[in-house]
Scaffold this active site. Structure first.
Site, PDB file in Angstrom:
ATOM      1  N   GLU A  66       0.737  -1.378   0.166  1.00  0.00           N
ATOM      2  CA  GLU A  66       0.171   0.142   0.013  1.00  0.00           C
ATOM      3  C   GLU A  66       0.935   1.230   0.023  1.00  0.00           C
ATOM      4  O   GLU A  66       0.397   2.157  -0.686  1.00  0.00           O
ATOM      5  CB  GLU A  66      -0.838  -0.036   1.261  1.00  0.00           C
TER       6      GLU A  66
ATOM      7  N   GLU B 151       0.822   4.045  -3.162  1.00  0.00           N
ATOM      8  CA  GLU B 151       0.063   5.273  -2.924  1.00  0.00           C
ATOM      9  C   GLU B 151       1.186   6.267  -2.895  1.00  0.00           C
ATOM     10  O   GLU B 151       0.874   7.492  -3.130  1.00  0.00           O
ATOM     11  CB  GLU B 151      -0.706   5.335  -1.515  1.00  0.00           C
TER      12      GLU B 151
ATOM     13  N   ASP C 144     -15.987   4.451  11.061  1.00  0.00           N
ATOM     14  CA  ASP C 144     -16.519   5.544  10.233  1.00  0.00           C
ATOM     15  C   ASP C 144     -16.634   5.300   8.860  1.00  0.00           C
ATOM     16  O   ASP C 144     -16.508   6.325   8.122  1.00  0.00           O
ATOM     17  CB  ASP C 144     -15.671   6.746  10.889  1.00  0.00           C
TER      18      ASP C 144
ATOM     19  N   GLU D   3      -2.791  13.464  -3.641  1.00  0.00           N
ATOM     20  CA  GLU D   3      -1.651  14.186  -3.457  1.00  0.00           C
ATOM     21  C   GLU D   3      -0.794  13.406  -2.323  1.00  0.00           C
ATOM     22  O   GLU D   3      -1.443  12.955  -1.440  1.00  0.00           O
ATOM     23  CB  GLU D   3      -2.238  15.461  -3.312  1.00  0.00           C
TER      24      GLU D   3
END
Length: 167
Positions: A89, A93, A111, A139
């Protein structure tokens, strides 16, 4: 928040599921083969990546919470270890290769409107790569550990950062 609807038919024999007591909880169960449709949380992994400019955060490209910030993180793939997920990951990313140093903690994720999550957060160190936003990160930005972005997407990330700061 609404949880996903439980399955109505058995994925193995196609029999209609009935609600049956399973250790004190009524769960969709197949009366023909005994399959129980558990609604378990999904495992996910996040990383705290310190550098000279602070901690690295990613701006989320997609919902939920598109445009907010998070730790580099994502769901585990079948057959992966949590440490492998942390490395994968982070690279997907951020473009950075990392070494996993230690587990910071495990956190419940309540959440995310798609799924309940158990988030494992690791402290990692950069070992290579070229910094670039990729995959579902729009970003990248570095923030001081004492002042992370105000608009963090997930409460579990705030908890992990607090544990990281405590040492």
């Amino acid at each position: 928040m609404t949880l996903p609807r439980p399955a109505r038919f058995c994925p193995y024999c196609a029999t209609r599921l009935v609600r049956k007591d399973d250790h004190g909880i009524r769960r969709p169960t197949c009366p023909a083969c005994g399959f129980v449709a558990y609604q378990n949380p999904s495992p996910a992994v996040g990383v705290v990546l310190p550098g000279r400019r602070g901690l690295l955060f990613v701006r989320r490209k997609y919902e939920p919470y598109a445009g907010t910030w998070s730790l580099p993180s994502g769901f585990m793939e079948y057959g992966e270890t949590p440490e492998q997920t942390a490395r994968r990951e982070t690279f997907e990313e951020t473009g950075l290769r990392v070494r996993v140093e230690r587990l910071i903690g495990a956190y419940p994720g309540h959440d995310d409107p798609r799924v309940r999550v158990v988030l494992l957060v690791y402290l990692v160190r950069k070992t290579g790569g070229k910094e670039r936003a990729g995959d579902d990160a729009a970003e990248l930005a570095w923030y001081p550990a004492s002042r992370p972005p105000r608009d963090l997407a997930f409460r579990s990330h705030r908890q992990a950062l607090a544990d990281y700061r405590r040492g």
